[in-house]
Design a protein around this motif. Structure first.
Motif, PDB file in Angstrom:
ATOM      1  N   UNK A 238      97.636  -3.381  -5.935  1.00  0.00           N
ATOM      2  CA  UNK A 238      98.898  -3.356  -5.169  1.00  0.00           C
ATOM      3  C   UNK A 238      99.433  -4.784  -5.011  1.00  0.00           C
ATOM      4  N   UNK A 239      98.519  -5.712  -4.729  1.00  0.00           N
ATOM      5  CA  UNK A 239      98.931  -7.119  -4.553  1.00  0.00           C
ATOM      6  C   UNK A 239      99.490  -7.665  -5.874  1.00  0.00           C
ATOM      7  N   UNK A 240      98.830  -7.309  -6.964  1.00  0.00           N
ATOM      8  CA  UNK A 240      99.290  -7.750  -8.296  1.00  0.00           C
ATOM      9  C   UNK A 240     100.739  -7.286  -8.518  1.00  0.00           C
ATOM     10  N   UNK A 241     100.994  -6.028  -8.210  1.00  0.00           N
ATOM     11  CA  UNK A 241     102.336  -5.474  -8.436  1.00  0.00           C
ATOM     12  C   UNK A 241     103.355  -6.109  -7.482  1.00  0.00           C
ATOM     13  N   UNK A 242     102.934  -6.324  -6.246  1.00  0.00           N
ATOM     14  CA  UNK A 242     103.835  -6.960  -5.277  1.00  0.00           C
ATOM     15  C   UNK A 242     104.211  -8.364  -5.759  1.00  0.00           C
ATOM     16  N   UNK A 243     103.205  -9.102  -6.242  1.00  0.00           N
ATOM     17  CA  UNK A 243     103.465 -10.458  -6.758  1.00  0.00           C
ATOM     18  C   UNK A 243     104.419 -10.424  -7.953  1.00  0.00           C
ATOM     19  N   UNK A 244     104.287  -9.379  -8.735  1.00  0.00           N
ATOM     20  CA  UNK A 244     105.147  -9.230  -9.923  1.00  0.00           C
ATOM     21  C   UNK A 244     106.618  -9.124  -9.499  1.00  0.00           C
TER      22      UNK A 244
ATOM     23  N   UNK B 283     112.174   0.813  -8.367  1.00  0.00           N
ATOM     24  CA  UNK B 283     111.293   0.520  -9.506  1.00  0.00           C
ATOM     25  C   UNK B 283     109.855   0.271  -9.074  1.00  0.00           C
ATOM     26  N   UNK B 284     109.617  -0.456  -7.973  1.00  0.00           N
ATOM     27  CA  UNK B 284     108.221  -0.587  -7.539  1.00  0.00           C
ATOM     28  C   UNK B 284     107.556   0.778  -7.339  1.00  0.00           C
TER      29      UNK B 284
ATOM     30  N   UNK C  27     113.113 -14.048 -14.604  1.00  0.00           N
ATOM     31  CA  UNK C  27     113.867 -12.881 -15.078  1.00  0.00           C
ATOM     32  C   UNK C  27     113.006 -12.043 -16.023  1.00  0.00           C
ATOM     33  N   UNK C  28     112.264 -12.741 -16.897  1.00  0.00           N
ATOM     34  CA  UNK C  28     111.413 -12.048 -17.865  1.00  0.00           C
ATOM     35  C   UNK C  28     109.978 -12.503 -17.659  1.00  0.00           C
ATOM     36  N   UNK C  29     109.054 -11.572 -17.666  1.00  0.00           N
ATOM     37  CA  UNK C  29     107.634 -11.925 -17.542  1.00  0.00           C
ATOM     38  C   UNK C  29     106.899 -11.410 -18.781  1.00  0.00           C
TER      39      UNK C  29
END
Lengths: 349, 213, 101
Positions: A46-52, A289-290, A58-60
């Motif tokens: 969850x933390x990984x996604x929040x950080x994302x 989207x999250x 703009x692009x990762x």
């Protein structure tokens, strides 16, 4: 921290606080886990996604070393659909030499096996030419599209007409007949393109869009092709997170297909001889989207953990946490790609 | 006693048992239960559970159809026992897949779930020209016109439907609802449709809202 | 991964025709090519490796393997039967490579 700019599932921009995003991530993960009876996301995930989403780039992209392979559906229609006059071979070369595609796919613009059957003698020379000129592995791809085997497009009575009248048994029989026609076409087209034109493999795309009978037909066709050609590559991309039970009782190898989630779908695909499996998780356009990404990760991760064959998750218009828009925004597409590859240990997209 | 009847009503719908639903509806009324309460706490609870189970892949289309048939029968019996002015809010909905699109599985699910929820539905099929949507809505006396499209290439027909309704001076007469794989709320807003349904279950909720708006 | 700009096409072949998962496929290809797993996605390294092994690359020069020629070499290099290569040999009457016998 101020608000974070992200999107809704329909692509609209939306600003959310970190707390709101975290709430959406947790709620969606929990909901998906309960639906598919699989583990939810860990706190770290969850933390990984929040950080994302907090990341303002703009692009990762994925970490170095985690690059994966890409397969494509309907490749030789994509550029043509933009009304650029271009041949199929030119498109394949463009994807290979210009865009760095790992795999190629020759396809007929009317992207259904039933329609391909009629042009297979014209598609074979295209494939013969393509394999002479290209280097990357090449599929012939199409959709099982079971609906084309019922009235008004096919010979079988339409279950859609019978079900509302309560003619349940008749509709089941119709689905079974449609499946048999579809199997025949898929095996025919697959055999012709592989055995006589040199394709490396076949791609069953958007499988099970017409429910459990269509999934059965694709599995059976894969099984027959695998028995005929043990070295043939077979990709099976799906159309939704669970198998719609339109027939409801049809089985493959003793397993009822209706209601199966990706972690069970892939096991049957493996039994059928499929070599690459593509789960497809549809987007909720009214959710953020999250929310959508967390949901897709839960289903896809469970699938990848259960699989022995490579998993190429479907990511694109309206699937895999990518908004339902004709031109997927890069911020969303790159985030969805990175998260799926890194959290689900994916082999490809 | 009433709790037992409500439970039986829920079970009858979940099992798609028309005979049992008929029996429970008649028995409930004979025992003096308030028909609206019998519907709300019994049969509607049942059909809501059916919708949830369908949405999560735990109940399938044939069972949904059986449940819809049982619900239709129960609704008919209970409605007959309710004074006309208090009759349950239902509505007439015309549903079809737009011209150029022959995909009708989603529409079939929508029709089943709409019927299960007591709406009067006229299914006008697939590959339906805009004029036919309007013509059939007029003849049926519809309150709502629902259009479905699976293809991005045929979405424009939903826009055309809005335009043709306006041209005919009928736009205010009907509520419109759009659905289908590539359709979004954003699209509905852009073309001026009254509602967007993400799936069949959402369609039921939106139609109920449109009917009470 | 980058297709023929890197080793993406080669890793994809192992996934498609052998059903190998990504880590195993990358390891297999890296060993056959004599490079590290990290090199497989490096366009600089792989451009040179592909040139040396003559297995096709984006910027072609005259008299190097293209299309089916490159796939003949890839089949040998990866010890992997490639359908069109075998078909080509059959059609022109070339005996199969030793490794496929």
């Amino acid at each position: 921290m101020g608000k974070i700019l992200t999107r809704m599932g329909d692509g609209s921009r939306v600003e959310m606080t970190a707390a709101e995003i975290q709430q959406d991530l947790e709620a969606a993960a929990q909901d998906a886990a309960e639906r598919a009876n699989v583990p939810s996301l860990t706190d770290d995930e969850i933390k990984y996604l929040l950080d994302l989403y907090k990341c303002k780039d703009r692009v990762v992209g994925v970490e170095e070393g985690k690059e994966c392979c890409l397969t494509y559906d309907n490749m030789t229609s994509k550029i043509k659909r933009a009304h650029i006059p271009i041949s199929k071979i030119q498109q394949l070369l463009l994807f290979e030499r210009g865009l760095g595609a790992d795999t190629l796919e020759l396809a007929h613009i009317d992207y259904s096996f039933k329609q391909c059957k009629h042009v297979v003698q014209y598609e074979k020379p295209n494939m013969e030419q393509a394999v002479l000129q290209t280097i990357a592995p090449i599929f012939y791809g199409s959709m099982p599209n079971l609906g084309l085997y019922s009235v008004p497009d096919g010979p079988v009575a339409n279950p859609g007409d019978m079900l509302p009248l309560g003619k349940i048994e008749e509709s089941k029989e119709a689905f079974e007949q449609m499946a048999e026609y579809a199997i025949k076409d898929m095996v025919y087209v697959g055999s012709e393109l592989y055995e006589k034109a040199g394709a490396d493999g076949i791609n069953f795309d958007t499988t099970a869009a017409a429910g459990d009978a269509e999934f059965y037909a694709a599995l059976k066709a894969a099984e027959i092709l695998h028995d005929k050609y043990p070295d043939m590559g077979i990709e099976m991309g799906m159309s939704g997170e669970f198998i719609l039970g339109l027939h409801s009782e049809i089985e493959y190898n003793g397993v009822r297909l209706a209601g199966l989630y990706p972690q069970d779908q892939v096991k049957l695909a493996e039994q059928a001889g499929v070599t690459i499996f593509g789960p497809a998780i549809n987007i909720g356009t009214n959710e953020s989207l999250p929310w959508n990404l967390a949901r897709s990760i839960v289903f896809t991760k469970a699938c990848s953990e259960a699989a022995e064959i490579p998993i190429h998750a479907n990511l694109g218009m309206g699937v895999g946490g990518v908004p339902l828009t004709l031109t997927p925004p890069l911020d969303a597409l790159s985030r969805a790609s990175k998260a799926h590859v890194e959290l689900c240990r994916l082999d490809g997209l | 006693m009433s709790e037992k009847i409500f439970k039986e009503a829920i079970e009858a719908i979940l099992k798609g048992d028309t005979d049992k639903a008929t029996d429970v509806a008649k028995r409930g009324l004979d025992e003096g239960l308030n028909p609206i309460e019998l519907m709300d706490k019994g049969f509607i609870q049942g059909i809501n559970q059916v919708g949830d189970l369908f949405e999560t892949g735990r109940l399938f289309l044939p069972q949904l159809v059986y449940s819809a048939m049982a619900m239709e029968k129960a609704t008919e019996i209970i409605n007959a026992a309710i004074p006309e002015e208090k009759a349950l809010v239902t509505g007439k909905v015309v549903v079809g897949t737009v011209e150029g699109d022959v995909h009708d599985i989603g529409k079939t699910i929508v029709v089943s779930l709409f019927k299960a929820n007591g709406f009067e539905v006229l299914d006008i099929g697939r590959d339906v020209p805009v004029e036919r949507f309007i013509d059939q809505a007029e003849k049926f006396g519809a309150h709502i016109i629902g259009s479905s499209t699976l293809l991005t290439t045929t979405m424009a027909m939903q826009k055309q439907l809005e335009q043709e309704l306006k041209k005919a001076g009928l736009r205010e007469k009907y509520k419109t609802i759009v659905g289908g794989a590539p359709v979004t709320q954003r699209w509905a807003d852009r073309i001026g449709a009254d509602a967007y349904a993400q799936d069949a279950g959402d369609g039921v909720k939106k139609v109920k809202l449109l009917l009470t708006a | 991964m980058g297709g023929i700009r890197t080793a993406g096409d080669l890793v994809a072949r192992l996934q498609l025709n052998r059903g190998m998962r990504i880590d195993a496929a990358k390891k297999y290809v890296a060993e056959k090519l004599g490079v590290s797993v990290l090199d497989l996605s490096d366009t600089v390294v792989m451009s040179e490796v592909r040139e040396e092994l003559d297995i096709g690359r984006v910027n072609e020069t005259p008299a190097v393997a293209k299309g089916i020629d490159a796939k003949f070499r890839i089949a040998e290099l990866l010890d992997l039967a490639i359908n069109c290569v075998n078909m080509f040999k059959e059609r022109v009457g070339i005996r199969a490579y030793q490794s496929f016998d």
